[in-house]
Enzyme design. Structure first.
Site, mmCIF file in Angstrom:
data_model
loop_
_atom_site.group_PDB
_atom_site.id
_atom_site.type_symbol
_atom_site.label_atom_id
_atom_site.label_comp_id
_atom_site.label_asym_id
_atom_site.label_seq_id
_atom_site.Cartn_x
_atom_site.Cartn_y
_atom_site.Cartn_z
ATOM 1 N N LYS A 205 0.818 -1.227 0.000
ATOM 2 C CA LYS A 205 0.000 0.000 0.000
ATOM 3 C C LYS A 205 0.843 1.264 0.000
ATOM 4 C CE LYS A 205 -4.528 -1.664 1.151
ATOM 5 N NZ LYS A 205 -5.523 -1.971 2.175
ATOM 6 N N ARG A 239 -3.987 -9.882 4.738
ATOM 7 C CA ARG A 239 -4.429 -9.897 3.327
ATOM 8 C C ARG A 239 -3.268 -9.399 2.481
ATOM 9 N NH1 ARG A 239 -6.565 -6.582 -0.465
ATOM 10 N NH2 ARG A 239 -8.235 -7.414 -1.761
HETATM 11 N N1 HH2 Z 1 -7.610 -3.527 0.882
HETATM 12 C C1 HH2 Z 1 -7.958 -3.555 -0.413
HETATM 13 C C2 HH2 Z 1 -9.062 -4.303 -0.841
HETATM 14 N N2 HH2 Z 1 -9.788 -5.030 0.025
HETATM 15 N N3 HH2 Z 1 -10.179 -5.781 2.217
HETATM 16 C C3 HH2 Z 1 -9.862 -5.759 3.515
HETATM 17 N N4 HH2 Z 1 -10.594 -6.468 4.399
HETATM 18 N N5 HH2 Z 1 -8.806 -5.035 4.002
HETATM 19 C C4 HH2 Z 1 -8.017 -4.277 3.166
HETATM 20 O O1 HH2 Z 1 -7.075 -3.607 3.656
HETATM 21 C C5 HH2 Z 1 -8.326 -4.262 1.779
HETATM 22 C C6 HH2 Z 1 -9.446 -5.041 1.334
HETATM 23 C C7 HH2 Z 1 -7.170 -2.743 -1.401
HETATM 24 O O2 HH2 Z 1 -6.120 -3.492 -1.912
HETATM 25 P P1 HH2 Z 1 -6.128 -4.250 -3.325
HETATM 26 O O3 HH2 Z 1 -7.220 -5.261 -3.400
HETATM 27 O O4 HH2 Z 1 -4.763 -4.784 -3.548
HETATM 28 O O5 HH2 Z 1 -6.354 -3.113 -4.386
HETATM 29 P P2 HH2 Z 1 -7.642 -2.562 -5.138
HETATM 30 O O6 HH2 Z 1 -8.628 -2.104 -4.126
HETATM 31 O O7 HH2 Z 1 -7.095 -1.423 -5.965
HETATM 32 O O8 HH2 Z 1 -8.190 -3.676 -5.972
#
Ligand code: HH2
Length: 262
Positions: A205, A239
């Site tokens: 992040k 995660r």
């Molecule tokens: N962060 C993201 C998405 N889902 N769910 C939980 N429970 N906690 C988190 O910190 C979290 C999440 C964002 O990360 P990512 O899926 O890699 O990216 P994007 O939202 O751009 O798909």
């Protein structure tokens, strides 16, 4: 919890897993790396991400789940805030719903989980992806997040989700400054009074990029440091994109944490 984003625009892996066969192979690879759970999502929640309709989300995610769920390599969670998407995924056999909004859309999502006997991850987010990074502000960061999550937990339990099937997440990067994220990772113990497993998602992040001045593809070491600290301060579920590397780092951290005094 390994991440599979079936999206064109996710900040770290957008566009890589849009092909359902590639996404399914990625989920199986993450399980082989040691993931206990894979989180499949079809709507980016990165800052300023555009919302996606339920129809679009279903178009992206269902072909992946149709390939994955007949023979799941581990538990499968669906990263969605939409009851219709959760319903379709749980019907196919998904085990958990990951709601980054912490039931901001009301209890319908929790009712879907309850009906299917599914687990539910409840996350804290201030604002929406469109607005959350504009000027995040808290009078009492830990207290506000804890009470937001306590309300969401109560709502989920009132909707019939089993108390031992709920986990909570402070929402790293979801309406948080770099300093807010750092405080949260250092103080995950502040969520202990909720009595639920703590899930946290620091992987690749922006706060890591801000410290190291590196892009998302160069944040593995930062992710390992954040994951290690999170395990020491109270996280039960991480995660992450890089399952094998994080598992190795975390196993060492846990061995140190749990070693008896000599
Ligand atoms: N962060 C993201 C998405 N889902 N769910 C939980 N429970 N906690 C988190 O910190 C979290 C999440 C964002 O990360 P990512 O899926 O890699 O990216 P994007 O939202 O751009 O798909």
């Amino acid at each position: 919890m390994g991440i599979v984003n079936v999206t064109p625009d996710s900040f770290a892996d957008g566009g890589r897993y849009l092909d359902p066969d590639v996404a399914c192979a990625r989920a199986r690879a993450l399980a082989a790396e040691g993931a206990d759970l894979v989180d499949v999502g079809a709507e980016s929640t990165r800052p300023d991400a555009a919302p996606v309709s339920a129809a679009e989300e279903l178009d992206r995610v269902m072909p992946v789940l149709e390939r994955l769920l007949p023979e799941p390599p581990c538990l499968v969670s669906i990263d969605t805030q939409k009851p219709a998407v959760a319903e379709a995924a749980l019907r196919l056999g998904a085990h958990m719903v990951n709601d980054v909004t912490g039931l901001a859309g009301g209890p319908a999502l929790a009712r879907v989980c309850a009906r299917h006997g599914a687990a539910l991850a409840l996350c804290h987010m201030q604002g929406t992806p469109r607005t959350m990074q504009m000027a995040p502000r808290y009078a009492d960061l830990l207290g506000e997040i804890r009470s937001h999550l306590a309300r969401a937990v109560a709502e989920a339990e009132a909707a019939g989700v089993a108390p031992d099937a709920i986990c909570v997440d402070p929402g790293i990067g979801f309406g948080k400054t770099v300093e807010h994220n750092l405080t949260l990772l250092r103080r995950l113990d502040a969520l202990r009074p909720l009595g639920k497993p703590v899930l946290v998602g620091p992987s690749r992040k922006r706060f890591i990029g801000a410290i190291l001045d590196l892009g998302a593809e160069d944040r593995l070491e930062g992710t390992l440091a954040a994951s290690t600290v999170a395990v020491m301060t109270g996280a039960q579920i991480l995660r992450v994109h890089d399952v094998e590397a994080v598992r190795r780092a975390v196993r060492v951290a846990e061995a140190i944490r749990d070693a008896a005094d000599q």
